[in-house]
Design an enzyme around this catalytic site. Structure first.
Site, PDB file in Angstrom:
ATOM      1  N   GLU A 149       0.856  -1.195   0.000  1.00 48.70           N
ATOM      2  CA  GLU A 149       0.000   0.000   0.000  1.00 48.70           C
ATOM      3  C   GLU A 149       0.887   1.239   0.000  1.00 48.70           C
ATOM      4  O   GLU A 149       0.666   2.176  -0.745  1.00 48.70           O
ATOM      5  CB  GLU A 149      -0.939  -0.019   1.221  1.00 48.70           C
ATOM      6  CG  GLU A 149      -1.910   1.157   1.216  1.00 48.70           C
ATOM      7  CD  GLU A 149      -2.974   1.104   2.311  1.00 48.70           C
ATOM      8  OE1 GLU A 149      -3.259   0.015   2.837  1.00 48.70           O
ATOM      9  OE2 GLU A 149      -3.522   2.167   2.627  1.00 48.70           O
TER      10      GLU A 149
ATOM     11  N   ARG B 145      -7.609   2.744  13.148  1.00 45.24           N
ATOM     12  CA  ARG B 145      -8.498   1.600  12.910  1.00 45.24           C
ATOM     13  C   ARG B 145      -8.488   0.643  14.115  1.00 45.24           C
ATOM     14  O   ARG B 145      -9.493   0.010  14.419  1.00 45.24           O
ATOM     15  CB  ARG B 145      -8.138   0.868  11.610  1.00 45.24           C
ATOM     16  CG  ARG B 145      -9.186  -0.172  11.204  1.00 45.24           C
ATOM     17  CD  ARG B 145      -8.951  -0.767   9.823  1.00 45.24           C
ATOM     18  NE  ARG B 145      -9.511   0.027   8.745  1.00 45.24           N
ATOM     19  CZ  ARG B 145     -10.790  -0.001   8.350  1.00 45.24           C
ATOM     20  NH1 ARG B 145     -11.647  -0.805   8.939  1.00 45.24           N
ATOM     21  NH2 ARG B 145     -11.199   0.752   7.366  1.00 45.24           N
TER      22      ARG B 145
ATOM     23  N   PHE C 103      -5.507  -4.029   9.072  1.00 46.73           N
ATOM     24  CA  PHE C 103      -5.073  -2.639   9.240  1.00 46.73           C
ATOM     25  C   PHE C 103      -5.254  -2.135  10.677  1.00 46.73           C
ATOM     26  O   PHE C 103      -5.848  -1.096  10.915  1.00 46.73           O
ATOM     27  CB  PHE C 103      -5.869  -1.772   8.249  1.00 46.73           C
ATOM     28  CG  PHE C 103      -5.199  -0.487   7.845  1.00 46.73           C
ATOM     29  CD1 PHE C 103      -4.164  -0.463   6.926  1.00 46.73           C
ATOM     30  CD2 PHE C 103      -5.623   0.732   8.373  1.00 46.73           C
ATOM     31  CE1 PHE C 103      -3.562   0.739   6.536  1.00 46.73           C
ATOM     32  CE2 PHE C 103      -5.026   1.937   7.997  1.00 46.73           C
ATOM     33  CZ  PHE C 103      -4.005   1.934   7.065  1.00 46.73           C
TER      34      PHE C 103
ATOM     35  N   THR D 139     -10.614   4.832   6.714  1.00 45.67           N
ATOM     36  CA  THR D 139     -10.909   5.681   7.875  1.00 45.67           C
ATOM     37  C   THR D 139     -10.554   7.138   7.578  1.00 45.67           C
ATOM     38  O   THR D 139     -11.069   8.037   8.220  1.00 45.67           O
ATOM     39  CB  THR D 139     -10.111   5.205   9.102  1.00 45.67           C
ATOM     40  OG1 THR D 139      -8.720   5.216   8.757  1.00 45.67           O
ATOM     41  CG2 THR D 139     -10.522   3.794   9.493  1.00 45.67           C
TER      42      THR D 139
ATOM     43  N   ALA E 191      -8.325  -1.295   2.229  1.00 43.50           N
ATOM     44  CA  ALA E 191      -9.494  -1.101   3.092  1.00 43.50           C
ATOM     45  C   ALA E 191     -10.684  -1.956   2.646  1.00 43.50           C
ATOM     46  O   ALA E 191     -11.832  -1.612   2.930  1.00 43.50           O
ATOM     47  CB  ALA E 191      -9.874   0.377   3.158  1.00 43.50           C
TER      48      ALA E 191
ATOM     49  N   GLU F 164     -10.775  -8.142   4.085  1.00 38.31           N
ATOM     50  CA  GLU F 164     -10.107  -8.178   5.386  1.00 38.31           C
ATOM     51  C   GLU F 164     -10.876  -8.869   6.518  1.00 38.31           C
ATOM     52  O   GLU F 164     -10.256  -9.545   7.347  1.00 38.31           O
ATOM     53  CB  GLU F 164      -9.738  -6.756   5.831  1.00 38.31           C
ATOM     54  CG  GLU F 164      -8.639  -6.137   5.004  1.00 38.31           C
ATOM     55  CD  GLU F 164      -8.547  -4.645   5.247  1.00 38.31           C
ATOM     56  OE1 GLU F 164      -9.452  -3.915   4.784  1.00 38.31           O
ATOM     57  OE2 GLU F 164      -7.597  -4.213   5.908  1.00 38.31           O
TER      58      GLU F 164
HETATM   59  N1  MTE Z   1      -6.186 -11.440  -1.409  1.00 32.70           N
HETATM   60  C1  MTE Z   1      -5.142 -11.794  -2.182  1.00 32.70           C
HETATM   61  N2  MTE Z   1      -5.202 -12.935  -2.871  1.00 32.70           N
HETATM   62  N3  MTE Z   1      -4.024 -11.020  -2.268  1.00 32.70           N
HETATM   63  C2  MTE Z   1      -3.904  -9.850  -1.547  1.00 32.70           C
HETATM   64  O1  MTE Z   1      -2.886  -9.173  -1.632  1.00 32.70           O
HETATM   65  N4  MTE Z   1      -4.975  -8.308   0.079  1.00 32.70           N
HETATM   66  C3  MTE Z   1      -5.951  -8.200   1.162  1.00 32.70           C
HETATM   67  C4  MTE Z   1      -7.319  -8.666   0.686  1.00 32.70           C
HETATM   68  N5  MTE Z   1      -7.219  -9.951   0.048  1.00 32.70           N
HETATM   69  C5  MTE Z   1      -4.999  -9.461  -0.708  1.00 32.70           C
HETATM   70  C6  MTE Z   1      -6.142 -10.291  -0.694  1.00 32.70           C
HETATM   71  C7  MTE Z   1      -6.083  -6.854   1.664  1.00 32.70           C
HETATM   72  S1  MTE Z   1      -5.001  -6.317   2.832  1.00 32.70           S
HETATM   73  C8  MTE Z   1      -7.084  -6.020   1.257  1.00 32.70           C
HETATM   74  S2  MTE Z   1      -7.275  -4.490   1.918  1.00 32.70           S
HETATM   75  C9  MTE Z   1      -8.034  -6.405   0.221  1.00 32.70           C
HETATM   76  O2  MTE Z   1      -7.797  -7.724  -0.269  1.00 32.70           O
HETATM   77  C10 MTE Z   1      -7.909  -5.423  -0.933  1.00 32.70           C
HETATM   78  O3  MTE Z   1      -8.725  -5.749  -1.996  1.00 32.70           O
HETATM   79  P1  MTE Z   1     -10.285  -5.371  -2.033  1.00 32.70           P
HETATM   80  O4  MTE Z   1     -10.388  -3.945  -1.618  1.00 32.70           O
HETATM   81  O5  MTE Z   1     -10.654  -5.596  -3.431  1.00 32.70           O
HETATM   82  O6  MTE Z   1     -10.964  -6.289  -1.076  1.00 32.70           O
HETATM   83  N1  HPA Z   2      -7.420   0.977   5.437  1.00 31.32           N
HETATM   84  C1  HPA Z   2      -6.394   0.883   4.597  1.00 31.32           C
HETATM   85  N2  HPA Z   2      -5.653   1.899   4.258  1.00 31.32           N
HETATM   86  C2  HPA Z   2      -5.947   3.093   4.780  1.00 31.32           C
HETATM   87  C3  HPA Z   2      -7.005   3.263   5.656  1.00 31.32           C
HETATM   88  C4  HPA Z   2      -7.776   2.145   6.001  1.00 31.32           C
HETATM   89  O1  HPA Z   2      -8.736   2.237   6.774  1.00 31.32           O
HETATM   90  N3  HPA Z   2      -7.059   4.555   6.028  1.00 31.32           N
HETATM   91  C5  HPA Z   2      -6.039   5.143   5.393  1.00 31.32           C
HETATM   92  N4  HPA Z   2      -5.367   4.267   4.631  1.00 31.32           N
HETATM   93 MO1  MOS Z   3      -5.308  -3.775   3.059  1.00 35.07          MO
HETATM   94  S1  MOS Z   3      -4.211  -3.830   4.797  1.00 35.07           S
HETATM   95  O1  MOS Z   3      -6.153  -2.318   3.535  1.00 35.07           O
HETATM   96  O2  MOS Z   3      -4.114  -3.289   1.957  1.00 35.07           O
END
Ligand code: MTE
Ligand code: HPA
Ligand code: MOS
Length: 765
Positions: A226, A304, A338, A434, A503, A707
């Site tokens: 990120e 968070r 997070f 957030t 997020a 998450e």
């Molecule tokens: N799933 C896979 N296969 N690879 C990833 O890197 N990242 C996780 C989750 N699932 C991840 C994953 C994290 S930390 C987040 S925040 C969300 O996927 C981000 O994707 P989304 O916003 O589409 O759910």
């Molecule tokens: N999640 C992930 N990344 C972020 C967030 C959060 O809630 N707020 C700011 N960066």
């Molecule tokens: Mo996920 S920790 O919000 O990339």
């Protein structure tokens, strides 16, 4: 719909950064980093490295034409160390050579003289020394102080969670190519293309439009990309700018593990007050976050944690204190959840203490304190469409955990050195960044004259199935076959000012932006159709299965014909959509607001069997009820639940980061740092989908799923503890994770272990 990239992944055809065709004359970079935790740089000797055959350049901060600064929230992070170093692994110099091997060999020939300064690795110690980042925060609901004396029972305790390495399959990497004029193109394995663009421009003293960032997909990010993909992309951009040649930088696994930040370890002190029936009246918690050397995303992660400090429980009197403590470790960063997992671990620990004191099963305390509709969270938001009670009841009836509890008791009565343990882990997770302003996204849609469709969004595919979701949304909205749709790679020239893909909000934000774009085109098409078909109400027109209908009547118009006609009539077949989550805000001066668009609810029942002679255990089963609304793709959502669970179980019970007293990471490869494998995972995983579409803002009633399932893994800690108590009811166990076999044994046999340790002082850890 099945996962769109399943076949190309399986065949090894999917492209990642270093699979892109190699441009002629490409160089390779390797990073030289600080060997000590803290100190003043006195001399940096680059001569030996420079004289290696095949080395093209060795760069330091002095070669940076712009500003040597990559801090995102707080400007406290240099790209290349200037005068001081703050952790082992901090980049100091970059060696550029004709091959990776030469670059890595030459980097080893750099020497550095550092005047060492005292280092801190413990968050509470840092706090006491005043080493904090930003100001501490406090959330308050009700009045804890006046409530303690009204409680039948007041308990205090402390808990401790470990860090966690992301172990994305694809380590950090980037490729940069100089283009005509001042321009540079970067291929980066980043969750945040715009962050890379912004920082590369700043480092090079250029405008954002000079930097193009492109991301095809990531071999996993999990939060680790990120913010922390940025330095490697900036280093590649710097090298490309200085040498005017294309360059690639790939971190080897061990270097990635040493140099990059991880999940934040926390130490938390809690005090909890309850009635003798187990109703929790007051809860106070103080979170000391181990932020590492720079701010990075730590302040947002802490926030968070605070938002999730009461998990899915309603507690009328709460005080939550949180502080980011600066230590001399690599800067800790975003990791699935997070900060929420650490906040939830503390309340689950406190609640466990209450249950143990009252000699009640944990789940009895949990169920008595579950959140209900309209109840207030400590940050001012009220629970809406709260499904935790439904989730709980569904878990009770489907999985009959009362019966499982009885079976566990029965088993434990009839077995001596093997004990079973059970824990329920309910979860309430807030959906939205957030940081309110980040909740925005854009999409760009083109329909070509042959009826095929090109879609760009600001979302990054990192394995979570975004492309599958986006394709499903587009196919459904346009009423056409998914085969006509191509989701393009993510590129800053097509989509500007993206928020990171994080997020759990990527589908919500980008999917809604996409729908806004598509609806503009559909509106134009329907205006045309209304004329052609002499229909007065456009609303009666719909497109399904590539055919045009008026009400339920097939007009005979096909998609291709429609697009052709629209083009002939000079109707614009492209659109840009912009979405910003409505009705969310947060007032930091009052620490109150409505930060989340909605909450995701679920619960997991974790059952384990503990070998009380060895301290080892098997996870027998995890049974989950998860409210995912109306899924866009069940297979994608199921995979997210299983993957999240695996990482959560690993964090709580397996993954053990070890540093020695010099601050060197000992668990720096996959031989010494163990992650969940097929054997570790439960023999039996059952998932029941609760399809409650209320409250969600997700496209077509879908809910965020990335998450929340991570936190089901927390249940394993309390299941193991449950078994430990069955074996040694008289012992007082701590709340320190990961609960690895070594820690279990130390607590099951404290006297024996102490004797052995006294006899053998060399036995460490
Ligand atoms: N799933 C896979 N296969 N690879 C990833 O890197 N990242 C996780 C989750 N699932 C991840 C994953 C994290 S930390 C987040 S925040 C969300 O996927 C981000 O994707 P989304 O916003 O589409 O759910
Ligand atoms: N999640 C992930 N990344 C972020 C967030 C959060 O809630 N707020 C700011 N960066
Ligand atoms: Mo996920 S920790 O919000 O990339």
């Amino acid at each position: 719909m099945d996962r769109i990239d399943a076949a190309s992944h399986t065949r090894g055809e999917s492209l990642f950064v270093d699979d892109m065709p190699q441009p002629a004359g490409m160089l390779y970079a390797s990073v030289f980093f600080s060997p000590v935790m803290h100190g003043n740089i006195q001399r940096l000797c680059l001569q030996d490295a420079r004289s290696v055959k095949g080395v093209v350049a060795v760069l330091t901060w002095e070669n940076i034409p712009g500003e040597n600064q990559i801090g995102s929230i707080i400007q406290d992070e240099e790209l290349l160390a200037q005068r001081k170093v703050h952790y082992i692994g901090q980049p100091v110099a970059v060696v550029v050579a004709e091959s990776t091997e030469i670059a890595r060999k030459a980097a080893k020939m750099i020497s550095i003289e550092i005047e060492e300064l005292p280092a801190v690795t413990d968050p509470k110690e840092a706090f006491e020394k005043g080493c904090i980042i930003d100001t501490p925060r406090t959330f308050v609901l009700g009045d804890v102080d006046s409530m303690w004396q009204k409680c039948d029972l007041v308990l205090e305790g402390t808990c401790d969670t470990g860090g966690q390495e992301h172990v994305y399959l694809e380590t950090q990497r980037a490729r940069a190519t100089p283009l005509e004029g001042n321009n540079i193109r970067i291929y980066s394995s980043t969750q945040s293309p715009s962050a890379v663009q912004h920082h590369a421009a700043k480092i090079l003293g250029l405008a954002s439009h000079n930097i193009e960032v492109e991301v095809k997909r990531l071999g996993g990010g999990f939060g680790g990309k990120e913010d922390q993909a940025t330095p490697w992309a900036c280093i590649a951009a710097l090298v490309a700018r200085v040498t005017q040649r294309p360059v690639e930088l790939v971190l080897q696994r061990a270097d990635d593990m040493k140099m990059t930040g991880k999940r934040h370890p926390y130490k938390s002190d809690f005090k909890i007050g309850a009635t003798k029936e187990g109703i929790i009246i007051a809860y106070e918690v103080k979170h000391y976050q181990n932020s590492g050397a720079t701010a990075d995303l730590s302040t947002a992660v802490l926030e968070r944690t605070m938002f999730h400090s009461t998990n899915c429980y309603y507690i009328p009197h709460v005080r939550i204190f949180g502080v980011c403590c600066r230590t001399n470790l690599p800067s800790n960063t975003a990791f699935r959840g997070f900060g929420a997992p650490q906040g939830m671990f503390a309340i689950e620990s406190a609640l466990t203490k209450v249950a143990e004191k009252l000699h009640l099963p944990r789940e009895e305390i949990q169920v008595k304190n579950l959140l209900a509709e309209r109840k207030e969270f400590p940050y001012g938001q009220r629970a809406e469409h709260c499904s935790i009670r439904t989730v709980w009841e569904s878990a009770e009836t489907n999985y009959q955990f009362q019966k499982i509890r009885k079976q566990v008791l029965h088993f434990n009565q009839s077995h001596f050195e093997t004990k079973k343990g059970l824990a329920v882990m309910p979860v309430c997770f807030g959906i939205s960044f957030t940081t309110t302003y980040m909740n925005q996204a854009s999409a760009l849609v083109h329909i070509y004259t042959d009826g095929s469709v090109s879609i760009s969004t600001g979302g990054v595919e990192m394995g979570q199935g975004l492309i599958t979701n986006i394709t499903t949304i587009a196919a459904t909205a346009l009423g056409i076959n998914p085969g006509r749709i191509k989701v393009e790679c993510t590129n800053t020239t097509r989509i500007a000012n993206m928020s990171p893909s994080a997020a759990s909000s990527t589908t919500l934000l980008n999917g809604n932006a996409l729908l806004i774009a598509i609806n503009q085109i559909l509106d134009r098409l329907k205006t045309l159709l209304a004329q052609e078909l002499s229909v007065f109400e456009k609303e009666k027109i719909s497109i399904m299965n590539e055919k045009v209908f008026v009400d339920a009547h097939d007009t005979g118009w096909a998609w291709n014909q429609l697009i052709h006609a629209a083009h002939q009539k000079r109707i614009c077949l492209s659109a840009h959509g912009f979405f910003a989550t409505p009705k969310i805000y947060f007032d930091k001066t009052k620490e109150k607001g409505r930060p989340f668009a909605y909450h995701v609810y679920g619960a997991a029942i974790v059952e384990i069997t503990l070998d009380c002679l060895r301290g080892s255990y098997d996870i027998d089963s995890v049974k989950i009820v998860h409210d995912l609304g109306r899924p866009l793709s069940k297979i994608v959502d199921r995979a997210q639940i299983e993957g999240g669970l695996a990482q959560g179980l690993g964090w709580m019970a397996l993954e053990d980061l070890r540093f020695n007293e010099k601050g060197q990471l000992l668990s720096r490869d996959l031989a010494t740092y163990k992650v969940p494998d097929a054997h570790f995972m439960p023999d039996n995983i059952e998932i029941e989908f609760l399809q409650n579409e209320k409250g969600t803002l997700g496209p077509y009633g879908s809910k965020a799923v990335g998450e929340p399932p991570f936190m089901y893994g927390i249940g394993v800690f309390f299941a193991i503890r449950d078994a430990m108590r069955a074996f040694r009811p008289e012992n007082d166990f701590n709340f320190t994770s990961p609960l690895i076999p070594e820690r279990i044994l130390l607590q099951l046999y404290p006297e024996y272990i102490k004797q052995t340790l006294d006899k053998n002082k060399n036995l460490s850890g």
